[in-house]
Scaffold this motif. Structure first.
Motif, PDB file in Angstrom:
ATOM      1  N   VAL A  34     110.844 135.484  22.348  1.00 49.15           N
ATOM      2  CA  VAL A  34     109.830 135.936  23.304  1.00 49.15           C
ATOM      3  C   VAL A  34     109.673 134.911  24.419  1.00 49.15           C
ATOM      4  N   ARG A  35     109.568 133.636  24.074  1.00 43.41           N
ATOM      5  CA  ARG A  35     109.406 132.587  25.097  1.00 43.41           C
ATOM      6  C   ARG A  35     110.610 132.548  26.036  1.00 43.41           C
ATOM      7  N   ALA A  36     111.812 132.700  25.504  1.00 43.32           N
ATOM      8  CA  ALA A  36     113.014 132.675  26.336  1.00 43.32           C
ATOM      9  C   ALA A  36     113.011 133.818  27.337  1.00 43.32           C
ATOM     10  N   SER A  37     112.565 135.003  26.898  1.00 50.35           N
ATOM     11  CA  SER A  37     112.522 136.150  27.801  1.00 50.35           C
ATOM     12  C   SER A  37     111.538 135.915  28.934  1.00 50.35           C
ATOM     13  N   ALA A  73      96.116 144.258  34.320  1.00 45.66           N
ATOM     14  CA  ALA A  73      95.367 143.174  34.959  1.00 45.66           C
ATOM     15  C   ALA A  73      95.351 141.981  34.019  1.00 45.66           C
ATOM     16  N   ALA A  74      95.206 140.792  34.603  1.00 47.08           N
ATOM     17  CA  ALA A  74      95.162 139.574  33.793  1.00 47.08           C
ATOM     18  C   ALA A  74      93.858 139.560  32.972  1.00 47.08           C
ATOM     19  N   PRO A  75      93.895 138.917  31.804  1.00 49.98           N
ATOM     20  CA  PRO A  75      95.061 138.237  31.230  1.00 49.98           C
ATOM     21  C   PRO A  75      95.948 139.196  30.450  1.00 49.98           C
ATOM     22  N   VAL A  76      97.250 138.913  30.469  1.00 50.20           N
ATOM     23  CA  VAL A  76      98.221 139.636  29.650  1.00 50.20           C
ATOM     24  C   VAL A  76      98.555 138.752  28.451  1.00 50.20           C
ATOM     25  N   THR A 136     106.042 132.586  32.224  1.00 50.89           N
ATOM     26  CA  THR A 136     105.431 131.799  31.159  1.00 50.89           C
ATOM     27  C   THR A 136     103.983 131.459  31.468  1.00 50.89           C
ATOM     28  N   GLY A 137     103.679 131.066  32.682  1.00 48.53           N
ATOM     29  CA  GLY A 137     102.312 130.686  33.020  1.00 48.53           C
ATOM     30  C   GLY A 137     101.393 131.856  33.231  1.00 48.53           C
TER      31      GLY A 137
END
Length: 475
Positions: A318-321, A364-367, A328-329
């Motif tokens: 998931v992080r790599a995608s 809308a944020a946050p996701v 990421t941020g």
């Protein structure tokens, strides 16, 4: 069978009743007439009041042997003179009727399980027209009539049994002749529904069932022809899309390279030309993504999509995608470590890119992306949730359809309308599911469920084979 049985039983019952009544009526008439004649003959010269010897003679004479009577009894002023022990069959009710009405009466009586005919009459002595106080009763057994009645019952039973047996046989033959074609039609309809479109039935006879079989065969033939034509058209359409997409890749790659070059030189161009260069680069990029998505969908439709499985740490994947796309941020993560399953990393990356990208574009944020192990199935559950207004309930059932737009009023967007459909097909290829809901706290919640080891379906990419993946809020 029921009609024939009831008819036979009714006919036998009516015949038995008629014969029994006729037989008993004839016997009763004969006994009563003979009894009346004998009483009149024996009392013609009897003096009033008769003595005991005269009454005994009357009782003995009333029961002649040819009547097969058990005996007779004479009463005088409640005194009893009999030619045998006959008080049992002579009932008090019969005596009261004879005394009160002063006329002859007869009655059938069962005594110790045996039937008797009891006849009683008051005696008129001399020229008197009033009763003399003497009553005479005759008790005649009906054993012969009972035997005849039993014979009638046996004859009726023996006559009904063959008729009912024949009715059962004919009913079974008739039922088999009717139900067998119906069962054949049922089985044929089931095979036709299962996709065996070449199913046909043999036509025999010219009745309604035969015409129904002919109609079924004609319908099956028309259905087979239509489905075959539709399948050919579908194959041609898929091949056309695949061929066009493939042929577009090479020229699009060249156009994209030139668009990138123009965009790099946009700073040295006039204002309008710079905008045109940037717009051309953007639109060419959209076109390239659309062609790639069409080719991917074509692979699923053709059943050519395959998995290259690897043992993957889901949190790292998931992080790599997200890192590859610079998200990421912008995305909150709840990813426990050391959750490993077997999956295709490239196809998993496509799933996550489409789900998270959809949340960022339309929510809308946050996701937030959450990962948890599915203890019951041994796989994993990944949730992608935004804080927007959720999905329009009218769009919700069609959100994973091809070329579906989350906002029906928007005719153009950065996406091709195929992203969520491709994500679902990839999840299905792994043996998993994707569903979307509008949770009570707001936003849209996409839930991806994957098994511990990918188990692709028998027909990947074929519509209708995926389990239900869309639910209403709270479902």
């Amino acid at each position: 069978m029921l009609l024939a049985g009831l008819s036979a039983l009714t006919a036998a019952g009516l015949i038995y009743r008629q014969a029994r009544d006729l037989m008993l009526t004839r016997t009763e008439g004969s006994v009563v007439n003979e009894f009346r004649l004998r009483v009149a003959t024996l009392t013609e010269n009897m003096q009033h009041p008769p003595d005991r010897a005269a009454l005994q003679q009357l009782a003995n004479g009333v029961a002649p042997s040819f009547l097969q009577a058990t005996g007779a009894a004479a009463y005088r002023d409640s005194g009893l003179i009999t030619s045998g022990d006959l008080t049992g069959p002579i009932t008090p009710a019969l005596r009261r009727a004879v005394v009160a009405r002063g006329r002859l009466y007869h009655q059938r009586v069962i005594k110790n399980g045996l039937p008797y005919l009891v006849v009683g009459t008051p005696v008129m002595l001399g020229k008197r027209t009033t009763p003399s106080g003497v009553e005479v009763y005759l008790v005649a057994p009906l054993a012969k009539e009972q035997a005849d009645e039993d014979a009638l019952v046996a004859a009726a039973r023996n006559g009904v049994i063959p008729v009912v047996a024949l009715a059962v046989l004919l009913a079974l033959v008739a039922a088999r002749g009717v139900l067998r074609p119906v069962r054949d039609l049922d089985r044929a309809a089931r095979r036709l529904g299962a996709g065996e479109l070449d199913t046909r039935l043999k036509v025999s006879g010219g009745d309604e069932l035969a015409r129904l079989v002919k109609t079924f065969n004609a319908t099956a033939a028309a259905l087979e022809t239509n489905v075959s034509e539709l399948r050919d058209m579908e194959v041609k359409a898929r091949r056309f899309v695949a061929d066009v997409s493939h042929e577009l890749r090479t020229p699009l790659a060249s156009i994209l390279a030139m668009a990138d070059m123009f965009e790099e030189e946009a700073g040295r161009l006039e204002s309008d030309l710079a905008k045109a260069a940037r717009l051309m680069n953007l639109e060419v990029g959209r076109l390239v993504r659309l062609v790639e998505d069409l080719m991917e969908i074509s692979r699923f439709d053709a059943g050519a999509a395959t998995l290259i499985l690897d043992d993957v740490d889901v949190a790292d994947a998931v992080r790599a995608s997200l890192r590859t796309r610079g998200w990421t941020g912008r995305v909150g993560l709840d990813l426990p470590p050391d959750v490993r399953i077997g999956l295709d990393p490239r196809r998993f990356d496509v799933i996550m890119a489409n789900l998270v990208g959809n949340a960022l574009r339309h929510g809308a944020a946050p996701v937030t992306v959450r990962l948890r192990a599915d203890g019951g199935a041994g796989g994993v559950v990944i949730e992608v949730q935004d804080a927007g207004g959720g999905v329009d309930p009218r769009v919700l059932p069609h959100l994973f359809d091809r070329f579906s737009k989350a906002d029906a009023a928007r005719t153009r967007s950065d996406g091709s309308g195929l992203g969520l459909a491709i994500a679902r097909e990839n999840a299905h290829l792994h043996g998993g599911t994707i569903r979307v809901t509008n949770p009570p706290e707001g936003g849209a919640l996409f839930t991806l469920t994957l098994p511990r080891r990918a188990e692709p379906p028998d027909h990947p990419g074929e519509p209708g084979t995926d389990p239900p993946w869309i639910t209403e809020p709270g479902g």
